[in-house]
Design a protein around this motif. Structure first.
Motif, mmCIF file in Angstrom:
data_model
loop_
_atom_site.group_PDB
_atom_site.id
_atom_site.type_symbol
_atom_site.label_atom_id
_atom_site.label_comp_id
_atom_site.label_asym_id
_atom_site.label_seq_id
_atom_site.Cartn_x
_atom_site.Cartn_y
_atom_site.Cartn_z
ATOM 1 N N MET A 1 0.926 -0.989 0.140
ATOM 2 C CA MET A 1 0.221 0.189 -0.303
ATOM 3 C C MET A 1 0.777 1.237 0.468
ATOM 4 O O MET A 1 2.056 1.383 0.924
ATOM 5 N N THR A 2 0.594 2.354 -0.846
ATOM 6 C CA THR A 2 1.682 3.085 -1.223
ATOM 7 C C THR A 2 0.779 4.722 -1.510
ATOM 8 O O THR A 2 -0.782 4.513 -1.724
ATOM 9 N N ARG A 3 1.666 5.314 -1.831
ATOM 10 C CA ARG A 3 1.231 6.629 -2.474
ATOM 11 C C ARG A 3 1.764 7.669 -3.181
ATOM 12 O O ARG A 3 3.145 7.053 -3.654
ATOM 13 N N LYS B 1 -11.862 10.237 16.050
ATOM 14 C CA LYS B 1 -11.561 9.505 16.253
ATOM 15 C C LYS B 1 -10.509 8.716 15.299
ATOM 16 O O LYS B 1 -10.434 7.054 15.455
ATOM 17 N N VAL B 2 -10.378 8.365 14.051
ATOM 18 C CA VAL B 2 -10.246 7.702 12.939
ATOM 19 C C VAL B 2 -9.128 7.573 12.696
ATOM 20 O O VAL B 2 -8.707 9.520 11.901
ATOM 21 N N TRP B 3 -8.245 7.292 11.366
ATOM 22 C CA TRP B 3 -7.181 7.769 10.674
ATOM 23 C C TRP B 3 -7.584 7.831 9.330
ATOM 24 O O TRP B 3 -8.645 7.075 9.491
ATOM 25 N N ASN B 4 -6.961 8.469 8.743
ATOM 26 C CA ASN B 4 -7.246 7.951 7.221
ATOM 27 C C ASN B 4 -5.593 8.104 6.481
ATOM 28 O O ASN B 4 -5.090 7.213 6.945
ATOM 29 N N MET C 1 -4.754 -0.462 9.367
ATOM 30 C CA MET C 1 -5.503 -0.691 10.218
ATOM 31 C C MET C 1 -6.927 -2.000 9.900
ATOM 32 O O MET C 1 -7.013 -2.767 10.689
ATOM 33 N N GLU C 2 -7.190 -1.197 9.130
ATOM 34 C CA GLU C 2 -8.975 -1.868 8.808
ATOM 35 C C GLU C 2 -7.971 -3.302 7.737
ATOM 36 O O GLU C 2 -8.936 -4.063 7.572
ATOM 37 N N LYS C 3 -6.931 -3.484 6.788
ATOM 38 C CA LYS C 3 -6.499 -5.184 6.714
ATOM 39 C C LYS C 3 -6.232 -5.882 7.849
ATOM 40 O O LYS C 3 -6.614 -6.676 7.920
#
Length: 188
Positions: free
Chosen positions: A111-113, A170-173, A180-182
């Protein structure tokens, strides 16, 4: 980072030396560009100096003729294990640098940008999968995957962010949220 700041300082010095530099208040809310911005860009682009990373040259606004050393912590000391140059890609000089006990049938999701010159989507080419990416991190990933014998799939984070915590929700983006979701889906 030092060489970047040094290049801007050299451009500003040359701009001031030519008596072209004018100071006036500017605002982030005003969409008008700084009058001397193009001149500064041109002086930085024509700069050539010795920096911490060697000779600093620019071509069309991008640094060229440079190399990034690949370092690895080995037995409590940092050793150079290779280098990367934009025109040649990765050259690993220590062939044992990335060997470890990994399964050879592993496919990693990377996962990258987009971030020049590290990860870029090739322009003007209709590639698919991993072939649509280029840059330092892509070249390094290819070299390590070849030596280690694993497969990978590159995915761009939808919001193109590294990851920032929002104290209100209280959520990351960004990448942090995707990781975190994976991890949560993997544990279920």
């Amino acid at each position: 980072m030092f060489d970047s700041v040094y290049s801007v300082a050299a451009g500003l010095t040359e701009l001031e030396r030519k008596d072209l530099l004018s100071w006036h208040n500017i605002s982030c809310k005003n969409e008008l560009p700084w009058r001397d911005g193009l001149s500064l860009y041109n002086y930085i682009n024509s700069a050539s100096m010795n920096g911490l990373t060697g000779r600093v040259h620019f071509a069309e606004g991008r640094r060229n003729l440079f190399q990034i050393d690949l370092l690895k912590l080995k037995r409590e000391k940092i050793q150079k294990v290779g280098f990367w140059k934009p025109e040649f890609g990765v050259n690993i000089t220590d062939s044992t640098a990335f060997y470890d006990t990994y399964s050879s049938n592993t496919t990693l999701i990377v996962m990258t940008r987009q971030e020049k010159p590290y990860v870029m989507v090739k322009s003007g080419i209709s590639q698919t999968g991993n072939d649509r990416f280029e840059g330092f991190c892509i070249d390094l990933l290819k070299a390590i995957a070849t030596q280690m014998g694993f497969q990978y799939k590159i995915e761009l984070v939808p919001d193109n962010m590294y990851g920032v915590f929002n104290p209100d929700t209280k959520v990351w983006n960004g990448i942090v949220r995707e990781l975190m979701e994976k991890l949560t889906r993997t544990k279920i």
